[in-house]
Design a protein around this motif. Sequence first.
Motif, PDB file in Angstrom:
ATOM      1  N   ARG A   1      -6.182  12.415  -0.203  1.00  0.00           N
ATOM      2  CA  ARG A   1      -6.031  12.731   1.216  1.00  0.00           C
ATOM      3  C   ARG A   1      -6.164  11.465   2.056  1.00  0.00           C
ATOM      4  NH1 ARG A   1      -8.912  16.796   5.491  1.00  0.00           N
ATOM      5  NH2 ARG A   1      -7.023  17.950   6.018  1.00  0.00           N
ATOM      6  N   VAL A   2      -5.112  10.667   2.032  1.00  0.00           N
ATOM      7  CA  VAL A   2      -4.988   9.479   2.873  1.00  0.00           C
ATOM      8  C   VAL A   2      -3.528   9.397   3.306  1.00  0.00           C
ATOM      9  CG1 VAL A   2      -6.868   8.167   1.798  1.00  0.00           C
ATOM     10  CG2 VAL A   2      -4.574   8.029   0.842  1.00  0.00           C
ATOM     11  N   PRO A   3      -3.229   8.705   4.413  1.00  0.00           N
ATOM     12  CA  PRO A   3      -1.824   8.600   4.842  1.00  0.00           C
ATOM     13  C   PRO A   3      -0.981   7.872   3.797  1.00  0.00           C
ATOM     14  CG  PRO A   3      -3.332   7.922   6.604  1.00  0.00           C
ATOM     15  CD  PRO A   3      -4.148   8.033   5.358  1.00  0.00           C
ATOM     16  N   MET A   4       0.093   8.537   3.348  1.00  0.00           N
ATOM     17  CA  MET A   4       0.985   7.953   2.352  1.00  0.00           C
ATOM     18  C   MET A   4       2.422   8.271   2.743  1.00  0.00           C
ATOM     19  SD  MET A   4      -1.038   9.229  -1.069  1.00  0.00           S
ATOM     20  CE  MET A   4       0.085   8.416  -2.182  1.00  0.00           C
ATOM     21  N   LEU A   5       3.342   7.371   2.403  1.00  0.00           N
ATOM     22  CA  LEU A   5       4.745   7.665   2.609  1.00  0.00           C
ATOM     23  C   LEU A   5       5.133   8.871   1.760  1.00  0.00           C
ATOM     24  CD1 LEU A   5       6.451   4.142   2.667  1.00  0.00           C
ATOM     25  CD2 LEU A   5       5.776   5.572   4.584  1.00  0.00           C
TER      26      LEU A   5
ATOM     27  N   GLN B   1       0.828  -1.192   0.000  1.00  0.00           N
ATOM     28  CA  GLN B   1       0.000   0.000   0.000  1.00  0.00           C
ATOM     29  C   GLN B   1       0.874   1.258   0.000  1.00  0.00           C
ATOM     30  OE1 GLN B   1      -3.623  -0.769   2.852  1.00  0.00           O
ATOM     31  NE2 GLN B   1      -1.815  -1.668   3.786  1.00  0.00           N
ATOM     32  N   SER B   2       0.260   2.377  -0.331  1.00  0.00           N
ATOM     33  CA  SER B   2       0.987   3.641  -0.352  1.00  0.00           C
ATOM     34  C   SER B   2       1.485   4.055   1.026  1.00  0.00           C
ATOM     35  CB  SER B   2       0.085   4.749  -0.922  1.00  0.00           C
ATOM     36  OG  SER B   2      -0.343   4.428  -2.226  1.00  0.00           O
ATOM     37  N   ASN B   3       0.886   3.514   2.092  1.00  0.00           N
ATOM     38  CA  ASN B   3       1.308   3.878   3.446  1.00  0.00           C
ATOM     39  C   ASN B   3       2.517   3.079   3.927  1.00  0.00           C
ATOM     40  OD1 ASN B   3       0.352   1.340   4.372  1.00  0.00           O
ATOM     41  ND2 ASN B   3      -1.674   2.175   4.826  1.00  0.00           N
ATOM     42  N   GLY B   4       3.025   2.163   3.090  1.00  0.00           N
ATOM     43  CA  GLY B   4       4.221   1.421   3.464  1.00  0.00           C
ATOM     44  C   GLY B   4       3.950   0.071   4.090  1.00  0.00           C
TER      45      GLY B   4
ATOM     46  N   PHE C   1       9.462   6.613   9.316  1.00  0.00           N
ATOM     47  CA  PHE C   1       8.998   7.011   7.995  1.00  0.00           C
ATOM     48  C   PHE C   1       8.193   8.304   8.080  1.00  0.00           C
ATOM     49  CE2 PHE C   1       9.327   2.338   7.618  1.00  0.00           C
ATOM     50  CZ  PHE C   1      10.252   2.292   6.586  1.00  0.00           C
ATOM     51  N   GLU C   2       8.441   9.178   7.119  1.00  0.00           N
ATOM     52  CA  GLU C   2       7.640  10.387   7.009  1.00  0.00           C
ATOM     53  C   GLU C   2       6.410  10.092   6.164  1.00  0.00           C
ATOM     54  OE1 GLU C   2       9.579  13.864   5.723  1.00  0.00           O
ATOM     55  OE2 GLU C   2      11.159  13.782   7.235  1.00  0.00           O
ATOM     56  N   ARG C   3       5.276  10.580   6.641  1.00  0.00           N
ATOM     57  CA  ARG C   3       4.039  10.415   5.881  1.00  0.00           C
ATOM     58  C   ARG C   3       3.425  11.771   5.596  1.00  0.00           C
ATOM     59  NH1 ARG C   3       2.955   5.701   9.204  1.00  0.00           N
ATOM     60  NH2 ARG C   3       3.195   3.822   7.928  1.00  0.00           N
ATOM     61  N   THR C   4       2.640  11.797   4.553  1.00  0.00           N
ATOM     62  CA  THR C   4       1.910  13.003   4.205  1.00  0.00           C
ATOM     63  C   THR C   4       0.431  12.674   4.111  1.00  0.00           C
ATOM     64  OG1 THR C   4       1.656  14.734   2.532  1.00  0.00           O
ATOM     65  CG2 THR C   4       2.302  12.557   1.754  1.00  0.00           C
TER      66      THR C   4
ATOM     67  N   ASP D   1      -5.211   3.132  -2.115  1.00  0.00           N
ATOM     68  CA  ASP D   1      -3.965   2.649  -1.514  1.00  0.00           C
ATOM     69  C   ASP D   1      -2.913   2.267  -2.549  1.00  0.00           C
ATOM     70  OD1 ASP D   1      -5.153   2.770   1.070  1.00  0.00           O
ATOM     71  OD2 ASP D   1      -6.112   0.838   0.700  1.00  0.00           O
ATOM     72  N   SER D   2      -3.234   2.414  -3.842  1.00  0.00           N
ATOM     73  CA  SER D   2      -2.383   1.822  -4.866  1.00  0.00           C
ATOM     74  C   SER D   2      -1.428   2.780  -5.558  1.00  0.00           C
ATOM     75  CB  SER D   2      -3.272   1.163  -5.945  1.00  0.00           C
ATOM     76  OG  SER D   2      -3.992   2.150  -6.674  1.00  0.00           O
ATOM     77  N   VAL D   3      -1.605   4.089  -5.384  1.00  0.00           N
ATOM     78  CA  VAL D   3      -0.896   5.025  -6.259  1.00  0.00           C
ATOM     79  C   VAL D   3       0.608   5.088  -5.997  1.00  0.00           C
ATOM     80  CG1 VAL D   3      -2.910   6.441  -6.754  1.00  0.00           C
ATOM     81  CG2 VAL D   3      -1.510   6.964  -4.764  1.00  0.00           C
ATOM     82  N   LEU D   4       1.057   4.749  -4.786  1.00  0.00           N
ATOM     83  CA  LEU D   4       2.495   4.705  -4.501  1.00  0.00           C
ATOM     84  C   LEU D   4       2.920   3.301  -4.093  1.00  0.00           C
ATOM     85  CD1 LEU D   4       3.405   8.020  -2.592  1.00  0.00           C
ATOM     86  CD2 LEU D   4       3.879   7.402  -4.959  1.00  0.00           C
ATOM     87  N   SER D   5       2.249   2.316  -4.631  1.00  0.00           N
ATOM     88  CA  SER D   5       2.487   0.930  -4.236  1.00  0.00           C
ATOM     89  C   SER D   5       3.940   0.513  -4.455  1.00  0.00           C
ATOM     90  CB  SER D   5       1.548   0.010  -5.029  1.00  0.00           C
ATOM     91  OG  SER D   5       1.769  -1.336  -4.737  1.00  0.00           O
TER      92      SER D   5
END
Length: 592
Positions: free
Chosen positions: A312-316, A239-242, A298-301, A254-258
């Motif tokens: 607007r969801v938690p992502m790395l 997932q994009s959140n790591g 890890f930094e999240r945005t 959840d897939s855009v930074l997979s």
Amino acid sequence: MNAWQFWIDRGGTFTDLVGRAPDGRLIQNKFLSENPDRYRDAAMAGIRDCLGLSSADPIPSGMIEAVKVGTTVGTNALLTHLGEPTVLVITSGFADALMIGDQARPDIFALDIQKPPPLYDLVVEAEERMDVHGQILVPLDEAELIVRLREVRQSGYDACAIAFLHAWKNPLHELRAGKLARLAGFGQVSLSHQVSPLIKFIPRAETTLLDATLSPPVGRYVDQLRAELPSDCSLEFMQSNGGLADAGCFQGRDSVLSGPAGGLIGMAKVGRAAGFERLIGFDMGGTSTDVSLFAGEFERTLDTRLAGYRLRVPMLAVHSVAAGGGSILKFDAARLLVGPDSAASRPGPMSYRHGGPLTVTDANLLLGRLQSDFFPAVFGTDGKQALDANAVRTAFASLSAAINNELGLDYPAEHLAEGFIAIAVEHMADAIRHITLARGVNPADYCLVSFGGAGGQHACAVAAHLGIRRILISPFASVLSAYGIGLAERREIRQMAIESPLRDWAQANPGWAVDEACLTSSGRHSALLRYQGADTILPVPLTETGIMTAAFHELHRQRFGFADANRELICVAIETERITGGGQPTPLSELV
């Protein structure tokens, strides 16, 4: 360990694969992400290649224990506007709200503003209204809504995004509308209070639309893999959140930074194993370069824009620039240009034998920084030929002659290639400045972790530009994103909106305050805070009010150079993160 595990990162140019054999050996491999002449899907082609199976052979039960995947399917669907046609159901009177947006201008000097096309194809206005406190002003007209939804469904739409005003405070109407949409036959229904449960209508609605648009193509890819894998094999996605998620829980949002998320996990794992705590990730692939920062955590945005769309969801936190091995080299009669266009995997760089343009990869090949004998021989019509150095030499000689004739110079082809590479290096160094110097962080205090298929060719030049003295290149550098996916933990992040002064909320909810003993390895609890009247949200560990206040001021001072101790703090939300599983990297002594 009696079966295989496969860890896969499907990138824009190459699909990287790490296979863990039953005896514990780790096997690396690369395949072109798009090669329709030879296979339908690179991930399954890689798995079958490791197992010694042909494309027609079924995979026997008991042979594979787990497959863990990072994929660009969702990202590609967004960038190419090939997501699922989607219906937006919105509060009556707000049909144009997302088209109007928030009037933000990313480029304030642009005279011809180009906005991305909307993600919805049709808008259905629902008669309903909540006030800011979640009290019902206008009850939901269910009878009218179900008629409209059935009409829309019969016209062929299957994805529905529902976003009502103030649903973060009271989701009753959204829940009822969601039931009606499913009753009408919609296969994909995304509700804004579930997708992004925080205040601010526009970001919440845009995120919900993106989820509804991307979830169907992502789901089809999941189903495609599941159909080709044996039933006793577990399938998980990055997932994009790591964190990893079971295939059945993997959603479009959840897939855009997979894929890039796997690289951050791998970077942190190998960096800490080597004794470094401050790391800059430098992931240079075929299409882009992703840079990231790691200083113990890890930094999240919370707010991210991708191709002009807000999520607007938690992502790395990953910063990307269009500079990769496949970035196209051009001359526009006055200057040399590198990118942003990419040759991708099809046709790929000129040396890939598919008639592609000159790229950064070709420049490195001409200068001898790439050795075709050590590069995967996966090119040509049979998929077994090496890089075509002769074609690159001829093309650079022709381009050099054209430039010399145009400008009256005597520029050798090798110097031209060096000039193109210098431009690419400056693009990538500037990306690292964006996440370090622009935020008051000295990159010289960090170790540069270089990975990705093209990272090693440019790491030293990028480090020299930034004054970085330490570079770490793992034995798994070219497939580190896939390696990180294999070592990643399972993560589940939940948010609960608060939007209340911190002191008032803490006094009314004393049970939520926890000390450090509660912040175990299996979970974390954070308060998302901001100054009264400000938009910037920063996370701090959930504990006593005084400690959270001091932590926020210190973090704000580090990030922006100042803090205001007299300004009231607002608790935007409480975030809980549940962490399970995960692995550790193989010790270097066992790899050399």
